[in-house]
Design a protein around this motif. Structure first.
Motif, PDB file in Angstrom:
ATOM      1  N   LEU A   1     -11.151   6.294   6.227  1.00 39.56           N
ATOM      2  CA  LEU A   1     -10.770   7.229   5.595  1.00 39.56           C
ATOM      3  C   LEU A   1     -10.209   9.116   5.570  1.00 39.56           C
ATOM      4  O   LEU A   1     -10.426   9.161   7.007  1.00 39.56           O
TER       5      LEU A   1
ATOM      6  N   PHE B   1      -9.768   0.233  -6.175  1.00 36.98           N
ATOM      7  CA  PHE B   1      -8.665   0.484  -4.875  1.00 36.98           C
ATOM      8  C   PHE B   1      -7.190  -0.234  -4.830  1.00 36.98           C
ATOM      9  O   PHE B   1      -7.019  -0.931  -6.025  1.00 36.98           O
TER      10      PHE B   1
ATOM     11  N   PHE C   1     -16.140   6.371   0.521  1.00 33.68           N
ATOM     12  CA  PHE C   1     -16.758   5.610   1.827  1.00 33.68           C
ATOM     13  C   PHE C   1     -16.084   6.199   3.088  1.00 33.68           C
ATOM     14  O   PHE C   1     -15.100   6.345   3.197  1.00 33.68           O
ATOM     15  N   ASP C   2     -16.831   7.200   3.714  1.00 33.36           N
ATOM     16  CA  ASP C   2     -16.163   7.848   4.634  1.00 33.36           C
ATOM     17  C   ASP C   2     -16.945   7.031   6.270  1.00 33.36           C
ATOM     18  O   ASP C   2     -15.891   7.274   6.910  1.00 33.36           O
TER      19      ASP C   2
ATOM     20  N   GLN D   1      -5.908   1.039   8.135  1.00 31.15           N
ATOM     21  CA  GLN D   1      -6.456  -0.276   7.948  1.00 31.15           C
ATOM     22  C   GLN D   1      -5.237  -0.541   9.194  1.00 31.15           C
ATOM     23  O   GLN D   1      -4.116  -1.302   8.365  1.00 31.15           O
TER      24      GLN D   1
ATOM     25  N   GLN E   1      -7.685   4.987  -3.407  1.00 28.13           N
ATOM     26  CA  GLN E   1      -8.748   4.909  -4.807  1.00 28.13           C
ATOM     27  C   GLN E   1      -9.203   5.986  -5.110  1.00 28.13           C
ATOM     28  O   GLN E   1      -9.012   6.648  -4.704  1.00 28.13           O
TER      29      GLN E   1
ATOM     30  N   TRP F   1     -17.487   3.635   8.002  1.00 27.82           N
ATOM     31  CA  TRP F   1     -17.390   1.339   7.923  1.00 27.82           C
ATOM     32  C   TRP F   1     -18.849   0.716   8.830  1.00 27.82           C
ATOM     33  O   TRP F   1     -18.051   1.077  10.073  1.00 27.82           O
ATOM     34  N   GLY F   2     -19.028  -0.304   8.545  1.00 26.83           N
ATOM     35  CA  GLY F   2     -19.316  -1.462   9.910  1.00 26.83           C
ATOM     36  C   GLY F   2     -17.865  -1.945   9.948  1.00 26.83           C
ATOM     37  O   GLY F   2     -16.823  -1.672   9.847  1.00 26.83           O
ATOM     38  N   GLN F   3     -17.950  -3.216  10.967  1.00 24.25           N
ATOM     39  CA  GLN F   3     -16.581  -2.963  12.231  1.00 24.25           C
ATOM     40  C   GLN F   3     -16.426  -4.208  11.156  1.00 24.25           C
ATOM     41  O   GLN F   3     -15.378  -5.290  10.964  1.00 24.25           O
TER      42      GLN F   3
ATOM     43  N   LEU G   1      -9.619  -5.154  -1.734  1.00 24.82           N
ATOM     44  CA  LEU G   1     -10.873  -4.608  -1.252  1.00 24.82           C
ATOM     45  C   LEU G   1     -11.296  -4.558  -3.051  1.00 24.82           C
ATOM     46  O   LEU G   1     -10.748  -4.495  -3.407  1.00 24.82           O
TER      47      LEU G   1
ATOM     48  N   TYR H   1      -4.080   2.136   1.946  1.00 26.71           N
ATOM     49  CA  TYR H   1      -4.642   1.778   0.258  1.00 26.71           C
ATOM     50  C   TYR H   1      -5.563   3.327  -0.081  1.00 26.71           C
ATOM     51  O   TYR H   1      -5.573   4.175   0.476  1.00 26.71           O
TER      52      TYR H   1
ATOM     53  N   TYR I   1      -6.899   5.384   2.533  1.00 28.65           N
ATOM     54  CA  TYR I   1      -7.340   4.926   3.311  1.00 28.65           C
ATOM     55  C   TYR I   1      -6.396   4.116   4.281  1.00 28.65           C
ATOM     56  O   TYR I   1      -5.574   3.610   3.894  1.00 28.65           O
TER      57      TYR I   1
ATOM     58  N   GLN J   1      -9.792  -4.281  12.350  1.00 30.02           N
ATOM     59  CA  GLN J   1     -10.269  -3.061  11.714  1.00 30.02           C
ATOM     60  C   GLN J   1     -10.761  -3.080  10.275  1.00 30.02           C
ATOM     61  O   GLN J   1      -9.734  -3.394   9.407  1.00 30.02           O
ATOM     62  N   ALA J   2     -11.305  -1.859   9.864  1.00 26.28           N
ATOM     63  CA  ALA J   2     -12.031  -1.763   9.001  1.00 26.28           C
ATOM     64  C   ALA J   2     -11.113  -0.871   8.655  1.00 26.28           C
ATOM     65  O   ALA J   2     -10.718   0.179   9.080  1.00 26.28           O
ATOM     66  N   PRO J   3     -11.677  -0.116   6.945  1.00 25.58           N
ATOM     67  CA  PRO J   3     -10.252   0.996   6.960  1.00 25.58           C
ATOM     68  C   PRO J   3     -10.924   1.838   7.099  1.00 25.58           C
ATOM     69  O   PRO J   3     -12.452   2.034   7.507  1.00 25.58           O
TER      70      PRO J   3
ATOM     71  N   TYR K   1     -18.044  -5.807   4.722  1.00 31.00           N
ATOM     72  CA  TYR K   1     -17.492  -4.511   4.918  1.00 31.00           C
ATOM     73  C   TYR K   1     -19.361  -3.834   4.221  1.00 31.00           C
ATOM     74  O   TYR K   1     -19.379  -3.418   3.095  1.00 31.00           O
TER      75      TYR K   1
END
Lengths: 122, 108
Positions: free
Chosen positions: B46, B99, A109-110, B38, B89, A112-114, A47, B87, B36, B42-44, A98
């Motif tokens: 929080l 991260f 980062f609370d 994941q 961070q 996120w996009g897909q 990341l 993860y 996080y 999918q996106a991570p 993202y």
């Protein structure tokens, strides 16, 4: 509830410009308590934070040193979205990209996009 | 700051307890450490911020602890949807947010 919806091409040719857009729902790109970021993920780099845009009394940008000569992140207040442009791409820029919201704390980062898989290939 | 997560992979059964470690190369002030989750494709998401505060909507089987350079994410009883990559961070005022490399929790 904040939602981020990404759009943009999944295939870019080497030396060309990667362009992605992130539409914001449930918040405003001009929110003075938020910042809007792009992060990418690849097997080799993990990341990786790329940069952000945010509004306080004026618009501000921060970029990662690794891409700062090639990256532009712009807000679009009329459409409540923000965009990423990465110039002169190489296969090393192949990754899932993202968009994210940074809310209560810097670089936390609370939302996120897909995600968008962008492949750099001829 | 470099974050090192261990183990790389954790093989457990549903219902078991998971403990994931995140070690920082330097002291992390204000407990600015997040976790996080994941899942594939999918996106991570929080889970934890401030080392121990759960994000909105996160079940209480997830807990975070630690301070300074050593942090732990604990999942008290693994549910099927918890098998994922996690993860840590470091966040805060530095633009060089980092991260960890991730810990995969897989079904044994």
């Amino acid at each position: 509830q904040v939602q981020l919806q990404q759009s943009g091409p999944g295939l870019v040719k080497p030396s060309q410009t990667l362009s992605l857009t992130c539409a914001i729902f449930g918040d405003s790109v001009s929110n003075k308590s938020a910042a809007w970021n792009w992060i990418r993920q690849s097997p080799s780099r993990g990341l990786e934070w790329l940069g952000r845009t945010y509004y306080r009394s004026k618009w501000n940008n921060d970029y990662a040193v690794s891409v700062q000569s090639r990256i532009t992140i712009n807000p679009d207040t009329s459409k409540n979205q923000f965009s990423l442009q990465l110039k002169s791409v190489t296969p090393e820029d192949t990754a899932v990209y993202y968009c994210t919201r940074e809310g209560s704390e810097w670089y936390l980062f609370d939302y996120w996009g897909q995600g968008t898989l962008v492949t750099v290939s001829s | 700051i470099v974050l090192t997560q261990s183990p790389g992979t954790l093989s457990l059964s549903p219902g078991e307890r998971a403990a994931l470690s995140c070690r920082a190369s330097q002291y992390i002030s204000n407990n600015y450490l997040a976790w996080y989750q994941q899942t594939p494709g999918q996106a991570p998401r929080l889970l934890i911020y401030g080392a121990s505060s759960r994000a909105t909507g996160i079940p209480d089987r997830f807990s975070g602890s630690g301070s300074g350079t050593d942090f732990t994410l604990t999942i008290s009883r693994l549910e099927p949807e918890d098998f994922a990559v996690y993860y840590c961070q470091h966040y805060g005022s530095s633009p060089r947010n980092t991260f960890g490399q991730g810990t995969k929790v897989e079904i044994k």
